[in-house]
Design a protein around this motif. Structure first.
Motif: not given
Length: 378
Positions: A165-166, A190-194, A222-227
């Motif tokens: 998820i961005a 940027l997340l990563r989940i189950d 991390y360190g993203l503005r608007n992915p």
């Protein structure tokens, strides 16, 4: 003897010069850039502000419309909405229905949207016989947003079967809350989940910040503005992210399939590979594999996909992307995480807001004005 030696020397010199000429010609030929693949855009549908797409059951392409509807593109054309959440979202700022995804078995469908309060939300539906089961809807994850812009909102299942998820940095301008570098918030990440591993979801045990009391376990990078748009290469599993810049640089980030996560892409200390407002480059900064400035027509990168279809062999393995303001469809040639060539594919998709990848690997271009194009050989 002298004459013979001189003649031999002359012949040897001629041969050497000829050899060098041939070698130089060969080197020039090998160094010559390959011509850009010849492609065309074929309009296959007209939607209402198409904003995201996902390959669905039976070779279909499911298309999300920003106001809250989802429609299915098949051989019979674009059908009527199969889902309508228009009363649950708004389109002020950069809000709305922003992303959709199927899991690998096409057994569950996910939507990413901002609710009436502006909160980023991901919901899940069960799918049976290619149709949504509305009664199974449940909320997987939410994240409040301080402003109406930089929501991110893209969602994809990775090769590992987990949901990525961005989320943007929360909005306004310049990341006033410092969310990009703050590991104690999900914003700018940027997340990563189950989503099926727990209620409402589980955090994979091998996520990079699991066990760190100062960080959120859901974070993958991390360190993203608007992915705004990211994708996984269907051939290699590599990750590519189109991260929209603040005012000067647009960037495309890359991570190999073997990555263990934890990449810091630099925002808001860096904008691309450049310090942002006299920022200090983090020691663990992962610079973009490609960036471009705004001296031309571009203003907002739209990340796409690595082409793995069969219709355009010359495009295979190239990362296709565009820009919302410029509209030119381009591609990156890459090798071992390095860009070896940048191509202008010679077509323009209008205000390119998104790309979609069909189940057969062919790519689609979405113009926010309504046109849905398929990239085909010229």
């Amino acid at each position: 003897m002298k004459v013979r030696t001189r003649t031999t020397a002359i012949i040897g010199t001629i041969c050497l010069v000829a050899s060098l000429a041939l070698t130089t010609a060969s080197a020039d030929e090998s160094a010559a850039p390959r011509p850009a693949p010849k492609v065309a855009l074929k309009k296959v549908a007209t939607a209402q502000t198409p904003i995201a797409g996902a390959a669905g059951p039976g070779g279909t392409l499911w298309i999300a419309e920003r106001a809250g509807t989802v429609r299915v593109l098949s051989g019979q054309g674009l059908g009527k909405p199969v889902l309508d959440i228009s009363k649950e979202t708004t389109t002020d700022g950069e809000r709305g229905l922003l992303g959709i995804a199927f899991d690998k078995k096409l057994a569950h469908f996910y939507i990413s949207y901002t609710n009436l309060e502006g909160t980023s939300t991901v919901d899940e539906f069960a799918v049976r016989h290619g149709k949504l089961r509305p009664e199974t809807r449940r909320t997987v994850i939410t994240q409040t947003q301080p402003y109406a812009n930089h929501n991110g909102g893209d969602i994809k299942f990775g090769p590992d079967g987990y949901l990525y998820i961005a989320l943007g940095d929360g909005g306004s301008g310049g990341d006033p809350h410092g969310n990009g570098q703050n590991l104690d918030t999900l914003l700018g990440k940027l997340l990563r989940i189950d989503p099926r591993g727990g209620k409402p979801y589980a955090i994979p045990s091998d996520n990079p910040f699991v066990g760190d009391p100062k960080a959120k376990g859901e974070i993958w990078a991390y360190g993203l503005r608007n992915p705004w748009r990211f994708s996984f290469d269907a051939g290699t599993g590599d990750l590519l992210i189109g991260d929209v810049g603040q005012s000067a640089w647009e960037e495309i980030d890359w991570a190999p399939a073997k990555s263990e996560g934890g990449e810091n892409y630099g925002w808001n200390q860096m904008e691309g590979s450049h310090p942002f407002r006299e920022g200090t480059e983090p020691a663990n900064h992962v610079p973009p594999v490609h960036e471009y400035d705004r001296t031309g027509l571009g203003c907002s990168v739209t990340g796409g996909f690595v082409y793995r279809g069969k219709a355009i062999p010359a495009l295979k393995g190239q990362y296709v992307f565009s820009d919302y303001c410029d509209g030119t469809v381009r591609s990156l040639e890459m090798k071992n995480g390095k860009v070896t060539g940048v191509n202008d594919l010679g077509v323009n998709g209008g205000e390119v807001i998104s790309f979609a990848q069909g189940g057969n690997g062919e790519l689609y271009v979405f113009d926010i004005a309504g046109s849905v194009f398929r990239i085909e050989p010229a």
